[in-house]
Design an enzyme around this catalytic site. Structure first.
Site, PDB file in Angstrom:
ATOM      1  N   CYS A 274       0.836  -1.064  -0.184  1.00 15.38           N
ATOM      2  CA  CYS A 274      -0.056  -0.090  -0.039  1.00 15.38           C
ATOM      3  C   CYS A 274       0.776   1.141   0.034  1.00 15.38           C
ATOM      4  CB  CYS A 274      -1.025  -0.057   1.131  1.00 15.38           C
ATOM      5  SG  CYS A 274      -1.845  -1.493   1.251  1.00 15.38           S
TER       6      CYS A 274
HETATM    7  C1  UGA Z   1      -1.005   0.597   5.548  1.00 15.99           C
HETATM    8  C2  UGA Z   1      -1.944   1.732   6.236  1.00 15.99           C
HETATM    9  O1  UGA Z   1      -1.197   1.740   7.577  1.00 15.99           O
HETATM   10  C3  UGA Z   1      -3.412   1.348   6.592  1.00 15.99           C
HETATM   11  O2  UGA Z   1      -3.947   2.213   7.234  1.00 15.99           O
HETATM   12  C4  UGA Z   1      -3.940   1.150   5.202  1.00 15.99           C
HETATM   13  O3  UGA Z   1      -5.317   0.752   5.128  1.00 15.99           O
HETATM   14  C5  UGA Z   1      -3.223  -0.048   4.421  1.00 15.99           C
HETATM   15  O4  UGA Z   1      -1.637   0.338   4.078  1.00 15.99           O
HETATM   16  C6  UGA Z   1      -3.807   0.213   2.978  1.00 15.99           C
HETATM   17  O5  UGA Z   1      -3.721   1.096   2.228  1.00 15.99           O
HETATM   18  O6  UGA Z   1      -4.418  -0.985   2.558  1.00 15.99           O
HETATM   19  P1  UGA Z   1      -0.126  -1.813   5.877  1.00 15.99           P
HETATM   20  O7  UGA Z   1       0.423  -1.639   4.398  1.00 15.99           O
HETATM   21  O8  UGA Z   1      -0.850  -3.146   6.225  1.00 15.99           O
HETATM   22  O9  UGA Z   1      -1.071  -0.608   6.139  1.00 15.99           O
HETATM   23  O10 UGA Z   1       1.176  -1.695   6.793  1.00 15.99           O
HETATM   24  P2  UGA Z   1       1.397  -0.448   7.895  1.00 15.99           P
HETATM   25  O11 UGA Z   1       1.327  -0.969   9.134  1.00 15.99           O
HETATM   26  O12 UGA Z   1       1.148   0.859   7.548  1.00 15.99           O
HETATM   27  O13 UGA Z   1       3.172  -0.656   7.737  1.00 15.99           O
HETATM   28  C7  UGA Z   1       4.018  -0.063   6.199  1.00 15.99           C
HETATM   29  C8  UGA Z   1       5.083  -0.302   6.358  1.00 15.99           C
HETATM   30  O14 UGA Z   1       5.733   0.735   7.038  1.00 15.99           O
HETATM   31  C9  UGA Z   1       5.730  -1.496   7.005  1.00 15.99           C
HETATM   32  O15 UGA Z   1       7.151  -1.806   5.969  1.00 15.99           O
HETATM   33  C10 UGA Z   1       6.231  -0.997   8.247  1.00 15.99           C
HETATM   34  O16 UGA Z   1       7.552  -1.711   8.675  1.00 15.99           O
HETATM   35  C11 UGA Z   1       6.844   0.344   8.106  1.00 15.99           C
HETATM   36  N1  UGA Z   1       6.888   1.396   9.199  1.00 15.99           N
HETATM   37  C12 UGA Z   1       5.403   1.470   9.902  1.00 15.99           C
HETATM   38  C13 UGA Z   1       7.928   1.890   9.881  1.00 15.99           C
HETATM   39  O17 UGA Z   1       8.746   1.662   9.310  1.00 15.99           O
HETATM   40  N2  UGA Z   1       7.829   2.705  10.790  1.00 15.99           N
HETATM   41  C14 UGA Z   1       6.575   2.794  11.520  1.00 15.99           C
HETATM   42  O18 UGA Z   1       6.721   3.636  12.525  1.00 15.99           O
HETATM   43  C15 UGA Z   1       5.545   2.348  10.974  1.00 15.99           C
END
Ligand code: UGA
Length: 453
Positions: A274
């Site tokens: 995403c």
């Molecule tokens: C993301 C959004 O958080 C959701 O709200 C949204 O619905 C979804 O995309 C979508 O569009 O369907 P997701 O892809 O499941 O959700 O994952 P996240 O939890 O957002 O993490 C994304 C990436 O960011 C991961 O690689 C994670 O490791 C990284 N991340 C996250 C960081 O590097 N630091 C952080 O503080 C948080």
């Protein structure tokens, strides 16, 4: 057909979790896919991907007859009063959004509506660029059904914000409902469905235009991506000055309510299906508006290079990586999923291979997917202990809970030369540094201040 019958087109994370969520509250849900293998699995109660809690609930709702998956869109649409489109919207090579599955779904829904008399609500849940619902979905459904939007059928755009790994919880406890509506009747029909579905868990609801709802989804993910790239920028500064830890900086700025502590975990960057795709698509969308979104491009640039910090840190400690055995802990793009789409591990491993390293990797869930990507170019371990055996360097790429439990002695006991690069900041720097060679994102090493100070 009752008011409690809904159909869902697409059975990916969003489609299947939405289907299971509604079915778990007693709705009659008909999911549809063109993939017969997937449909078979779902009808047997087996999710086609790993998501915590999903298998148990899917089994239950299938057994009770509340959810079934069909291959025929017509069957799905005519057996329901509302159809949710949640098909994927992949990227074109230039980053722009590919809407072919949206077009096909709209056409098939329209063809089914042609044979139906009652009012039907079409809900676009897929992430689509502003204008798609009104200028693409609406005319396609109208043309293929011979009916009129607003009179014979309604249209809403209803983005979702569920996170992989917590997708079911988010489906059942959303923090907000966004309803983009073609007209009042469409919006009220959808709001009523959510009120009935969520009852006392009904969160704040924003009713708006179709295009604003479409933009809200992009704005949300673009903001999260920007926040991560921001803290990674601060992490990179910390590494260059003495006695600084980005964790402390993040904690301190997170105490400012205007900033808040979430999504301030510095690391090797964001991956997944995403954030990277949506930032790219929004940038590409802006090209058509003749506007350059500098901030989004910067967030993307930071994220493109951030994974390589792990390699640089490794090289700072052991020089070249040629023929070095490197253990990679974590392949999934984040914990609690087997998803490797746009996973940081792919960039890290490809770079390690380019540098001539011998890579051995372990992940609790994503090995099957990793084999499809790397084949026999790398070795796969069955546990973290096996992965660390005889390694000369270990890079932590995904912060799985089981990796957090590892102690310095686990690395020292297995590795040939214990060097740990903590790409997700899961270990205590002071403890690890005392017992082995240790470096982490956002931790100062031997930095100095600029000569001007
Ligand atoms: C993301 C959004 O958080 C959701 O709200 C949204 O619905 C979804 O995309 C979508 O569009 O369907 P997701 O892809 O499941 O959700 O994952 P996240 O939890 O957002 O993490 C994304 C990436 O960011 C991961 O690689 C994670 O490791 C990284 N991340 C996250 C960081 O590097 N630091 C952080 O503080 C948080």
């Amino acid at each position: 057909m009752t008011e409690k019958a809904i159909s869902i087109v697409g059975t990916g994370y969003v489609g299947l979790c939405t289907a299971v969520g509604f079915a778990s509250k007693g709705y009659k849900v008909v999911a549809s896919t063109h993939d017969s293998e997937k449909a078979k699995l779902i009808n047997e109660g087996t999710p086609p991907f790993f998501e915590p809690g999903l298998e148990e609930l899917l089994r239950k709702v299938v057994k009770k007859g509340w959810l079934r998956c069909v291959l025929d869109r017509e069957e799905a649409v005519t057996n329901s009063g509302l159809t949710i489109i949640s098909v994927s919207t992949p990227s074109e090579p230039d980053g722009s959004i590919n809407l072919r599955f949206i077009k096909r779904s709209a056409r098939e829904i329209g063809e089914a509506l042609h044979k139906k008399d009652a009012y039907h609500l079409v809900v676009v849940k897929s992430t689509v660029v502003p204008g798609t619902s009104e200028n693409l979905v609406k005319p396609i459904v109208e043309n293929s059904s011979g009916k009129r939007c607003g009179a014979d059928f309604g249209l809403c755009m209803n983005p979702e914000f569920l996170r992989e790994g917590a997708a079911l919880y988010d489906t059942l406890h959303p923090d907000r409902i966004i309803i983009g509506e073609y007209d009042e009747k469409s919006g009220s029909t959808l709001e009523k469905l959510y009120r009935d579905f969520l009852v006392e868990d009904m969160p704040p609801t924003v009713r708006t235009s179709l295009s604003a709802a479409e933009l809200i989804k992009y704005a949300n993910n673009a903001f999260l991506a920007t926040k991560i790239s921001f803290i990674n920028t601060i992490a990179n500064i910390c590494e260059k000055i003495p006695a600084a830890d980005v964790g402390t900086v993040a904690k301190a700025i997170g105490l400012d309510e205007r900033i808040n502590p979430l999504f301030l975990n510095a690391g090797l960057g964001y991956g997944g299906s995403c954030l990277p795709k949506d930032v790219k698509a929004l940038i590409a969308f802006c090209r058509g508006l003749d506007y350059v979104p500098i901030l989004l491009k910067a967030a993307e640039d930071v994220n493109n290079t951030q994974p390589y910090r792990a390699i640089e840190l490794a090289k700072e400690h052991i020089g070249g990586l040629k023929d070095k055995r490197v253990a990679v802990l974590g392949l999934a793009f984040k914990p609690n999923t087997d998803d490797m789409r746009e996973a940081v591990s792919v960039k890290v491993i490809n770079k390690l291979l380019e540098e001539g390293a011998k890579v051995v990797a372990y992940d609790p869930k994503a090995i099957v997917n990793a084999r499809h990507i790397f084949g026999d170019k790398i070795e796969y371990a069955n546990s973290s202990t096996e992965c660390l055996k005889n390694a000369e360097c270990c890079i932590v790429v995904t912060e799985w809970e089981e990796f957090k439990q590892l102690e310095p002695k686990d690395f020292v006991g297995q590795m040939k030369t214990p060097l740990v690069i903590d790409g997700r900041r899961i270990y205590d720097q002071r403890e690890f540094s005392r017992k082995l060679n240790f470096a982490g994102i956002g931790l100062s090493a031997q930095g100095s201040y600029p000569s001007s100070i």
